[in-house]
Design a protein around this motif. Structure first.
Motif, PDB file in Angstrom:
ATOM      1  N   THR A 377      17.975   3.229 -32.035  1.00 51.10           N
ATOM      2  CA  THR A 377      17.186   4.280 -31.894  1.00 51.10           C
ATOM      3  C   THR A 377      17.931   5.775 -31.430  1.00 51.10           C
ATOM      4  OG1 THR A 377      17.156   4.182 -29.323  1.00 51.10           O
ATOM      5  CG2 THR A 377      15.144   3.266 -30.612  1.00 51.10           C
ATOM      6  N   GLU A 378      19.373   5.591 -31.481  1.00 47.80           N
ATOM      7  CA  GLU A 378      20.216   6.660 -31.159  1.00 47.80           C
ATOM      8  C   GLU A 378      20.858   7.527 -32.311  1.00 47.80           C
ATOM      9  OE1 GLU A 378      20.854   3.734 -27.603  1.00 47.80           O
ATOM     10  OE2 GLU A 378      20.313   3.652 -29.788  1.00 47.80           O
ATOM     11  N   ILE A 379      19.938   7.234 -33.514  1.00 51.95           N
ATOM     12  CA  ILE A 379      20.940   7.559 -34.860  1.00 51.95           C
ATOM     13  C   ILE A 379      21.112   9.297 -34.679  1.00 51.95           C
ATOM     14  CG2 ILE A 379      20.458   8.047 -37.161  1.00 51.95           C
ATOM     15  CD1 ILE A 379      18.893   5.312 -37.468  1.00 51.95           C
ATOM     16  N   LYS A 380      20.320   9.899 -34.134  1.00 51.79           N
ATOM     17  CA  LYS A 380      20.716  11.390 -34.098  1.00 51.79           C
ATOM     18  C   LYS A 380      22.037  11.607 -33.378  1.00 51.79           C
ATOM     19  CE  LYS A 380      18.903  15.738 -32.670  1.00 51.79           C
ATOM     20  NZ  LYS A 380      17.837  16.725 -32.021  1.00 51.79           N
ATOM     21  N   GLU A 381      22.267  11.053 -32.116  1.00 50.77           N
ATOM     22  CA  GLU A 381      23.315  11.090 -31.438  1.00 50.77           C
ATOM     23  C   GLU A 381      24.771  10.649 -32.147  1.00 50.77           C
ATOM     24  OE1 GLU A 381      20.435   9.866 -30.455  1.00 50.77           O
ATOM     25  OE2 GLU A 381      19.643  11.417 -28.829  1.00 50.77           O
ATOM     26  N   ILE A 382      24.313   9.571 -32.792  1.00 50.43           N
ATOM     27  CA  ILE A 382      25.385   8.845 -33.462  1.00 50.43           C
ATOM     28  C   ILE A 382      25.888   9.718 -34.480  1.00 50.43           C
ATOM     29  CG2 ILE A 382      25.937   6.927 -35.108  1.00 50.43           C
ATOM     30  CD1 ILE A 382      24.078   5.114 -33.290  1.00 50.43           C
ATOM     31  N   VAL A 383      25.036  10.106 -35.329  1.00 49.57           N
ATOM     32  CA  VAL A 383      25.749  11.129 -36.384  1.00 49.57           C
ATOM     33  C   VAL A 383      26.437  12.184 -35.856  1.00 49.57           C
ATOM     34  CG1 VAL A 383      24.747  12.622 -38.121  1.00 49.57           C
ATOM     35  CG2 VAL A 383      23.824  10.222 -37.994  1.00 49.57           C
ATOM     36  N   ARG A 384      25.848  12.990 -34.757  1.00 49.59           N
ATOM     37  CA  ARG A 384      26.430  14.051 -34.347  1.00 49.59           C
ATOM     38  C   ARG A 384      27.702  13.899 -33.460  1.00 49.59           C
ATOM     39  NH1 ARG A 384      27.814  19.124 -34.776  1.00 49.59           N
ATOM     40  NH2 ARG A 384      28.179  20.320 -32.834  1.00 49.59           N
ATOM     41  N   ALA A 385      27.642  12.863 -33.005  1.00 44.35           N
ATOM     42  CA  ALA A 385      29.112  12.214 -32.123  1.00 44.35           C
ATOM     43  C   ALA A 385      30.288  12.017 -33.421  1.00 44.35           C
ATOM     44  CB  ALA A 385      28.900  10.995 -31.584  1.00 44.35           C
ATOM     45  N   ALA A 386      29.732  11.388 -34.468  1.00 45.11           N
ATOM     46  CA  ALA A 386      30.700  11.081 -35.610  1.00 45.11           C
ATOM     47  C   ALA A 386      30.982  12.643 -36.178  1.00 45.11           C
ATOM     48  CB  ALA A 386      29.885  10.313 -36.772  1.00 45.11           C
ATOM     49  N   GLU A 387      30.173  13.506 -36.351  1.00 43.62           N
ATOM     50  CA  GLU A 387      30.583  14.828 -37.340  1.00 43.62           C
ATOM     51  C   GLU A 387      31.739  15.614 -36.270  1.00 43.62           C
ATOM     52  OE1 GLU A 387      26.221  16.192 -38.970  1.00 43.62           O
ATOM     53  OE2 GLU A 387      26.672  16.935 -36.973  1.00 43.62           O
ATOM     54  N   ILE A 388      31.644  15.358 -35.002  1.00 43.95           N
ATOM     55  CA  ILE A 388      32.507  16.385 -34.079  1.00 43.95           C
ATOM     56  C   ILE A 388      33.646  15.444 -33.296  1.00 43.95           C
ATOM     57  CG2 ILE A 388      30.966  18.065 -33.781  1.00 43.95           C
ATOM     58  CD1 ILE A 388      30.396  16.958 -30.906  1.00 43.95           C
ATOM     59  N   SER A 389      33.733  14.082 -33.818  1.00 36.77           N
ATOM     60  CA  SER A 389      34.514  13.100 -33.094  1.00 36.77           C
ATOM     61  C   SER A 389      35.935  13.494 -33.152  1.00 36.77           C
ATOM     62  CB  SER A 389      34.479  11.570 -33.794  1.00 36.77           C
ATOM     63  OG  SER A 389      34.827  11.729 -35.233  1.00 36.77           O
ATOM     64  N   LYS A 390      36.425  14.254 -34.013  1.00 36.43           N
ATOM     65  CA  LYS A 390      38.155  14.742 -34.182  1.00 36.43           C
ATOM     66  C   LYS A 390      38.334  16.014 -33.721  1.00 36.43           C
ATOM     67  CE  LYS A 390      38.911  10.455 -35.429  1.00 36.43           C
ATOM     68  NZ  LYS A 390      39.592   9.498 -34.693  1.00 36.43           N
ATOM     69  N   PHE A 391      37.281  16.720 -33.321  1.00 34.61           N
ATOM     70  CA  PHE A 391      37.630  18.185 -33.226  1.00 34.61           C
ATOM     71  C   PHE A 391      38.549  18.621 -32.066  1.00 34.61           C
ATOM     72  CE2 PHE A 391      34.802  18.223 -29.649  1.00 34.61           C
ATOM     73  CZ  PHE A 391      35.340  19.321 -28.584  1.00 34.61           C
ATOM     74  N   ASP A 392      38.562  17.616 -31.156  1.00 35.88           N
ATOM     75  CA  ASP A 392      39.509  18.162 -30.001  1.00 35.88           C
ATOM     76  C   ASP A 392      41.113  17.957 -30.478  1.00 35.88           C
ATOM     77  OD1 ASP A 392      39.214  15.120 -30.134  1.00 35.88           O
ATOM     78  OD2 ASP A 392      39.982  15.146 -28.110  1.00 35.88           O
TER      79      ASP A 392
END
Length: 691
Positions: A377-392
């Motif tokens: 059910t957490e597809i939205k959170e998974i996609v967003r986390a993947a999108e910004i996973s390397k920004f830091d």
């Protein structure tokens, strides 16, 4: 008369991470050499500091043990001619052993007669053998080597002196133009050149000159000093085992001290403070009631002389580092995630695999696919986390403190308004950081961790970056084990093969060239890591291969099946069933037409009908048990077919002269083999012989 033997390698300061392994190698190689050379001794102990590796052999014998050895020669039919005379082969054999044909005797081995002689090998003097110790010293390996001056020897650091003593006599040899002697050196700043009169005084002599040569004693002294500081100051020093081990290998004579820093720096995240202290300066952080204090504990390499000056110097160094961290932290917060994301488009992840931005896009696709497959059910959170996973990775803080990748991602993502689930996943997707390290605690973090690791592993192996020996620059072995551990921990019903196949599709769709052999190489790579993890659960190698060689499948189910088979392997009551199932599998290779349908009209015996009916009656339940991952019940159903299988083989000629009958029986074999192999290839198990 027995003599003590001392060998010491004096070096420029060794990297701390090399020392424990090098000391263990030196001791292990010494013991093996002594055993191989038949040299008796009472004990062998090792020593190490940043500047030395040493071994002390106590009460080494004067001579090797003499032995009488049996030498096997050619077969008798070669050793004698038709007239019964010894041939040149026999004469050459005995001459090579220092014997004559009169010394020959004959023994039979597996039905063939051979000639033998016995020879007495007198032990050499130990003193004459000890120069061979040079080979042991040169054989010690390190994580990274160097050359110095014009030397050809590759070693972790230059060798500066060599001690080699047999009693009070120097053992003569030379390495890299350094000759052995009885001279060693005490602490670099508190002592100088020392003469060792005899090996047994080695440890005490060094201790008298500010060198604690025994690494375990040095560590115990540090722990004792830390405990004393805790009691004196009323605070707690959380001691990480790895940091303690490293500090132990940075000093020869430890003296612990307490330093402090400005309380204002406590505004920085705890992880930044701890990393600055522990990772960069090798200080121990200090806590009270679970909260960090503006203090630290360091360990000096020396005594307490002018300790206040040492403390001020260390405080100055830490203050500068924390000031840098404070500046980077504030500067990063003035920017945005989008700013850092844009920078990812200009930074290469790997030459053949593109930029970090391209990697992130692939990871997002893989993570989204996993989420759908798992019906999360957490597809939205998974996609967003993947999108910004390397920004830091593009932040000033992570550029300066690389150990904080992910950690600062979570901090900054929270600061910039991301949800807790997304922020935490950014940190967790780097887990586990070691083969047996902490796993992601959240579903979002676990999915992202698997997706990121799949992309790295599949990408690297697809372009030929396959780990070999100790070389694994991208940590692919660790990451593969991380994927398997997460799948098992989360109890996710995803086959490893399906993950590999989808990831390769993503790579190809991204325009990357994927080697034709990549799929097979990846499956073999994951199977090898699965074997490693399963061996750690005390599963025997033959059972592991029986379970994973055909298909690794759902990892937690594979492990469960392996444990069930481990029990059955030792179960005498399972023997008859096991033999029956293996008999079936042994004939599977005889089946030529895998698609031939079984015809009941061709059955000629009751045992044929009985086996067919038995298989048909359990087939659907067996598949249901496998799908429900009920390992015990599934295997029990197969085991219950044992009597029918034995009767089938006992009362039927499988390879019947009638082609149609033969094909029909082989088709029954094939159908049953397919069912068995869905569980495991039982042929690969070395079944125990029960009385």
């Amino acid at each position: 008369m027995a003599q003590d033997v001392l060998i010491e390698i004096g070096l420029e300061e060794l990297p701390a991470r090399f020392i424990d392994d090098a000391e263990a190698q030196m001791l292990d190689k010494t013991i093996k050499w002594l055993d191989d050379q038949r040299i008796s001794y009472s004990s062998a102990v090792s020593f190490s500091t940043p500047r030395r590796l040493a071994v002390l052999i106590k009460e080494a014998a004067d001579n090797q043990t003499s032995i009488e050895e049996e030498a096997k020669g050619p077969a008798l039919k070669i050793a004698k001619d038709d007239q019964g005379n010894w041939t040149k082969a026999a004469e050459g054999f005995t001459r090579g052993q220092g014997k004559t044909t009169d010394d020959i005797y004959i023994k039979e081995v597996k039905g063939t007669s051979y000639i033998y002689v016995k020879k007495y090998i007198e032990g050499k003097t130990v003193q004459s053998l000890l120069p061979e110790f040079k080979d042991i010293i040169e054989s010690i390996t390190f994580g990274k080597n160097m050359r110095w001056s014009n030397e050809t020897l590759r070693y972790a650091r230059p060798i500066r002196w060599l001690v080699a003593l047999y009693g009070n006599e120097v053992i003569p040899f030379e390495i890299a133009h350094v000759k052995t002697s009885n001279f060693t050196y005490g602490h670099r700043f508190l002592s100088g050149k020392l003469t060792i009169e005899e090996p047994k005084q080695y440890e005490q002599l060094l201790s008298d000159h500010y060198v604690i040569a025994n690494a375990k004693k040095r560590e115990a002294i540090i722990v004792e000093q830390l405990e004393a500081l805790q009691e004196k100051n009323g605070f707690h020093i959380p001691v990480e085992k790895e940091l303690l081990s490293e500090v132990k290998n940075l000093v020869e004579y430890p003296t612990a001290f307490v330093g402090s820093f400005a309380p204002s720096f406590l505004e920085l995240p705890n992880e930044v403070l701890i990393t600055s202290m522990a990772e960069h300066q090798r200080y121990f952080p200090v806590k009270r009631d679970g909260e960090l204090l503006p203090q630290f504990v360091g360990v000096r390499n020396g005594d307490a002389y002018e300790l206040e000056t040492v403390i001020r110097g260390n405080e100055k160094v830490l203050r500068a580092r924390l000031a840098d961290a404070e500046f980077f932290f504030e500067e990063d917060k003035k920017l945005s995630i989008d700013f850092f994301q844009e920078k990812l488009t200009r930074v290469v992840f790997q030459e053949k695999l593109g930029t970090y931005a391209e990697k992130v896009n692939r990871v997002k696709k893989i993570a989204h696919h996993l989420a759908k497959e798992l019906q999360l059910t957490e597809i939205k959170e998974i996609v967003r986390a993947a999108e910004i996973s390397k920004f830091d990775l593009m932040t000033n803080m992570v550029n300066e403190f690389t150990e904080l990748q992910g950690v600062m991602g979570e901090k900054y993502a929270t600061f910039f308004g991301e949800t807790k689930e997304v922020s935490q996943a950014i940190r967790e997707h780097y887990l586990p950081k070691q083969s047996h390290g902490e796993l992601p605690a959240t579903t979002v973090g676990a999915v992202l961790s698997i997706a990121d690791k799949l992309d790295t592993i599949a990408g690297c192996i697809s372009v030929g970056l396959i780990p070999s020996g100790s070389q694994d620059p991208y940590g692919l072995r660790r990451q593969a084990m991380g994927i398997l551990r997460i799948l098992k921990d989360q109890h996710w019903d995803l086959t490893v093969e399906s993950l590999i196949e989808y990831t390769l599709t993503v790579l190809q769709d991204s325009g990357l060239v994927v080697n034709a052999s990549a799929k097979d190489e990846l499956q073999a790579f994951f199977a090898s890591r699965a074997e490693y993890l399963m061996r750690e659960e005390d599963i025997e190698t033959d059972i592991i291969h029986a379970v994973v060689d055909n298909q690794l499948g759902i990892f937690h189910f594979a492990v469960d099946k392996a444990h069930v088979l481990s029990v059955k392997k030792a179960d005498a009551q399972f023997k008859s069933s096991q033999e029956a199932l293996v008999r079936v599998l042994n004939l599977e290779d005889k089946v030529e037409d895998k698609n031939h349908e079984i015809s009941s009209s061709l059955f000629q015996t009751e045992s044929e009908k009985a086996l067919y009916n038995a298989v048909e009656s359990v087939k659907s339940s067996y598949i249901e048990y496998l799908e429900a991952q009920n390992s015990k019940a599934a295997l029990n159903l197969l085991a219950n077919l044992g009597d029918d299988i034995h009767a089938f083989f006992d009362h039927n000629m499988i390879m019947d002269d009638n082609e149609e009958v033969r094909k029909n029986r082989l088709s029954m074999i094939h159908e049953l083999s397919v069912l068995i192999l869905k569980y495991a290839d039982l042929r690969k198990i070395a079944w125990k012989q029960h009385a």
